[in-house]
Write a protein that holds these residues in place. Structure first.
Motif, PDB file in Angstrom:
ATOM      1  N   GLY A   1       1.346   6.751  -7.331  1.00  0.00           N
ATOM      2  CA  GLY A   1       0.352   7.658  -7.873  1.00  0.00           C
ATOM      3  C   GLY A   1      -0.458   7.006  -8.978  1.00  0.00           C
ATOM      4  O   GLY A   1       0.040   6.139  -9.707  1.00  0.00           O
TER       5      GLY A   1
ATOM      6  N   TRP B   1       0.799  -1.211   0.000  1.00  0.00           N
ATOM      7  CA  TRP B   1       0.000   0.000   0.000  1.00  0.00           C
ATOM      8  C   TRP B   1       0.837   1.269   0.000  1.00  0.00           C
ATOM      9  O   TRP B   1       0.471   2.269  -0.624  1.00  0.00           O
ATOM     10  CB  TRP B   1      -0.973   0.001   1.181  1.00  0.00           C
ATOM     11  CG  TRP B   1      -0.361  -0.111   2.536  1.00  0.00           C
ATOM     12  CD1 TRP B   1      -0.092  -1.253   3.228  1.00  0.00           C
ATOM     13  CD2 TRP B   1       0.042   0.967   3.389  1.00  0.00           C
ATOM     14  NE1 TRP B   1       0.456  -0.966   4.462  1.00  0.00           N
ATOM     15  CE2 TRP B   1       0.546   0.396   4.592  1.00  0.00           C
ATOM     16  CE3 TRP B   1       0.020   2.360   3.275  1.00  0.00           C
ATOM     17  CZ2 TRP B   1       1.023   1.153   5.654  1.00  0.00           C
ATOM     18  CZ3 TRP B   1       0.498   3.125   4.329  1.00  0.00           C
ATOM     19  CH2 TRP B   1       0.988   2.540   5.494  1.00  0.00           C
ATOM     20  N   LYS B   2       2.003   1.246   0.651  1.00  0.00           N
ATOM     21  CA  LYS B   2       2.856   2.439   0.650  1.00  0.00           C
ATOM     22  C   LYS B   2       3.368   2.745  -0.746  1.00  0.00           C
ATOM     23  O   LYS B   2       3.361   3.900  -1.193  1.00  0.00           O
ATOM     24  CB  LYS B   2       4.034   2.235   1.610  1.00  0.00           C
ATOM     25  CG  LYS B   2       3.649   2.184   3.075  1.00  0.00           C
ATOM     26  CD  LYS B   2       4.874   1.996   3.961  1.00  0.00           C
ATOM     27  CE  LYS B   2       4.487   1.911   5.432  1.00  0.00           C
ATOM     28  NZ  LYS B   2       5.672   1.691   6.303  1.00  0.00           N
TER      29      LYS B   2
ATOM     30  N   LEU C   1      -7.636   6.207  -2.785  1.00  0.00           N
ATOM     31  CA  LEU C   1      -7.606   4.873  -3.364  1.00  0.00           C
ATOM     32  C   LEU C   1      -8.795   4.042  -2.895  1.00  0.00           C
ATOM     33  O   LEU C   1      -9.260   4.171  -1.766  1.00  0.00           O
ATOM     34  CB  LEU C   1      -6.319   4.145  -2.969  1.00  0.00           C
ATOM     35  CG  LEU C   1      -4.995   4.777  -3.424  1.00  0.00           C
ATOM     36  CD1 LEU C   1      -3.823   3.924  -2.970  1.00  0.00           C
ATOM     37  CD2 LEU C   1      -4.977   4.945  -4.930  1.00  0.00           C
TER      38      LEU C   1
ATOM     39  N   SER D   1      -4.197   6.655   5.424  1.00  0.00           N
ATOM     40  CA  SER D   1      -3.358   7.114   4.311  1.00  0.00           C
ATOM     41  C   SER D   1      -3.931   6.668   2.972  1.00  0.00           C
ATOM     42  O   SER D   1      -3.948   7.431   1.998  1.00  0.00           O
ATOM     43  CB  SER D   1      -1.936   6.562   4.462  1.00  0.00           C
ATOM     44  OG  SER D   1      -1.315   7.077   5.621  1.00  0.00           O
ATOM     45  N   ILE D   2      -4.399   5.424   2.914  1.00  0.00           N
ATOM     46  CA  ILE D   2      -5.000   4.904   1.676  1.00  0.00           C
ATOM     47  C   ILE D   2      -6.240   5.706   1.329  1.00  0.00           C
ATOM     48  O   ILE D   2      -6.450   6.105   0.179  1.00  0.00           O
ATOM     49  CB  ILE D   2      -5.341   3.408   1.844  1.00  0.00           C
ATOM     50  CG1 ILE D   2      -4.063   2.583   1.990  1.00  0.00           C
ATOM     51  CG2 ILE D   2      -6.156   2.906   0.650  1.00  0.00           C
ATOM     52  CD1 ILE D   2      -4.311   1.153   2.428  1.00  0.00           C
ATOM     53  N   ARG D   3      -7.052   5.971   2.352  1.00  0.00           N
ATOM     54  CA  ARG D   3      -8.278   6.728   2.126  1.00  0.00           C
ATOM     55  C   ARG D   3      -7.969   8.158   1.691  1.00  0.00           C
ATOM     56  O   ARG D   3      -8.592   8.687   0.761  1.00  0.00           O
ATOM     57  CB  ARG D   3      -9.119   6.728   3.403  1.00  0.00           C
ATOM     58  CG  ARG D   3     -10.512   7.286   3.225  1.00  0.00           C
ATOM     59  CD  ARG D   3     -11.266   7.350   4.546  1.00  0.00           C
ATOM     60  NE  ARG D   3     -11.466   6.042   5.127  1.00  0.00           N
ATOM     61  CZ  ARG D   3     -10.759   5.567   6.152  1.00  0.00           C
ATOM     62  NH1 ARG D   3      -9.782   6.282   6.681  1.00  0.00           N
ATOM     63  NH2 ARG D   3     -11.024   4.378   6.647  1.00  0.00           N
ATOM     64  N   SER D   4      -7.010   8.774   2.361  1.00  0.00           N
ATOM     65  CA  SER D   4      -6.650  10.162   2.032  1.00  0.00           C
ATOM     66  C   SER D   4      -6.095  10.284   0.620  1.00  0.00           C
ATOM     67  O   SER D   4      -6.256  11.318  -0.035  1.00  0.00           O
ATOM     68  CB  SER D   4      -5.621  10.698   3.042  1.00  0.00           C
ATOM     69  OG  SER D   4      -6.162  10.754   4.345  1.00  0.00           O
ATOM     70  N   ALA D   5      -5.435   9.235   0.146  1.00  0.00           N
ATOM     71  CA  ALA D   5      -4.894   9.240  -1.216  1.00  0.00           C
ATOM     72  C   ALA D   5      -5.973   9.025  -2.266  1.00  0.00           C
ATOM     73  O   ALA D   5      -5.701   9.100  -3.468  1.00  0.00           O
ATOM     74  CB  ALA D   5      -3.817   8.159  -1.351  1.00  0.00           C
TER      75      ALA D   5
ATOM     76  N   ILE E   1       0.592   4.132  -3.007  1.00  0.00           N
ATOM     77  CA  ILE E   1       0.342   5.564  -2.779  1.00  0.00           C
ATOM     78  C   ILE E   1       1.436   6.401  -3.426  1.00  0.00           C
ATOM     79  O   ILE E   1       1.165   7.395  -4.108  1.00  0.00           O
ATOM     80  CB  ILE E   1       0.258   5.853  -1.268  1.00  0.00           C
ATOM     81  CG1 ILE E   1      -0.979   5.199  -0.670  1.00  0.00           C
ATOM     82  CG2 ILE E   1       0.243   7.360  -1.017  1.00  0.00           C
ATOM     83  CD1 ILE E   1      -1.064   5.286   0.848  1.00  0.00           C
ATOM     84  N   GLU E   2       2.689   5.992  -3.238  1.00  0.00           N
ATOM     85  CA  GLU E   2       3.804   6.752  -3.794  1.00  0.00           C
ATOM     86  C   GLU E   2       3.805   6.745  -5.315  1.00  0.00           C
ATOM     87  O   GLU E   2       4.140   7.752  -5.955  1.00  0.00           O
ATOM     88  CB  GLU E   2       5.135   6.201  -3.280  1.00  0.00           C
ATOM     89  CG  GLU E   2       6.348   7.005  -3.774  1.00  0.00           C
ATOM     90  CD  GLU E   2       7.661   6.531  -3.183  1.00  0.00           C
ATOM     91  OE1 GLU E   2       8.714   6.946  -3.696  1.00  0.00           O
ATOM     92  OE2 GLU E   2       7.636   5.754  -2.212  1.00  0.00           O
TER      93      GLU E   2
END
Length: 264
Positions: A129, A122-123, A158, A152-156, A126-127
């Motif tokens: 994009g 998941w990291k 995804l 973090s996943i939600r904020s991105a 996110i990176e």
């Protein structure tokens, strides 16, 4: 000490196991975080335009091929009938290699309008994009939540899919309000070392009744051809995640068409 509030045996009685999502409990994994917020909503092909789904919901494909190389991504993005692909590989722990593969896969998917789902990493998703979603197994869900990964996943922006193999795992999955929930293995499989017995079609029926109707149910495990997929669809699954049914087929285009037809 209990106090009787009425006549008879009392106000609480065991009436059997829940048979509806309205009465099935959920488990909160990360109290105090934004985890009560839903992830990017999706709807099943069969619920498209239904009143029970969000107007912002994207329609999940009827099949979700899972592949382990960028080369397979390149092959499948040009295959008619494929809208979603999951990239799952376990042959490296080098972050630079993981990120490079995800970025190359995403470039291919974006060029053809196919949604890319990343398993576990998941990291890096996110990176990288532009990835559409992340899929996690239950063994990674709690650690991801503890690390703030769900937020973090939600904020991105995804989407988020989660595996389940039991009722307790289903309660945890529903608690994070994912984009879809998968159940497996429905049948015996050699594609992954799974520590759970095959669930069978009855479990598919039960899980479908316990999952809120706006969340698609994905079946995985041992779905090796369109005939098997048709039984799974009849039990209530709206999408099948497949590996060998596509990657071991002599005619990939026909296999994809047959699977889509079976899941209609």
């Amino acid at each position: 000490r209990g106090a009787q509030l009425g006549k008879g045996p009392g106000p609480v009685v065991h009436t059997g196991f829940p048979n509806s999502y309205k009465h099935f409990p959920t488990i909160a994994l990360a109290a105090g975080s934004a985890s009560t917020l839903a992830f990017r909503p999706m709807q099943s092909y069969h619920n498209a335009n239904s009143a029970s789904t969000s107007s912002a919901a994207v329609t999940l494909g009827r099949i979700l091929p899972i592949v382990d190389t960028v080369e397979w991504i390149e092959r499948l993005v040009s295959t008619s009938g494929i809208t979603d692909i999951q990239l799952r590989f376990k042959d490296t722990t080098d972050y630079a290699t993981i990120l490079d593969r995800i970025q190359r896969a995403q470039t291919l998917c974006k060029s053809k309008g196919v949604r890319l789902w990343i398993n576990d990493y998941w990291k890096a998703a996110i990176e990288a994009g532009d990835c559409y979603g992340v899929h996690l197994g239950q063994e990674d869900l709690a650690s991801c939540a503890d690390a703030g990964g769900l937020d973090s996943i939600r904020s991105a922006g995804l989407a988020f899919g989660i595996s389940t193999h039991s009722y307790s795992e289903l309660a945890a999955a529903i608690g994070v309000r994912p984009s879809y929930i998968s159940l497996g293995p429905v049948f015996a499989t050699v594609s992954k070392d799974v520590k759970f017995d095959p669930q069978g079609l009855e479990s598919v029926r039960q899980f479908r009744s316990l999952i809120p109707p706006e969340i698609p149910l994905v079946a995985i495990g041992g779905i090796g051809n369109a005939d098997v997929a048709r039984f799974v669809r009849g039990a209530g699954a709206e999408c099948v995640a497949v590996i060998g049914a596509v990657t071991k087929s002599e005619d990939v285009d026909k296999a994809v068409k047959d699977l889509n037809d079976a899941m209609s």
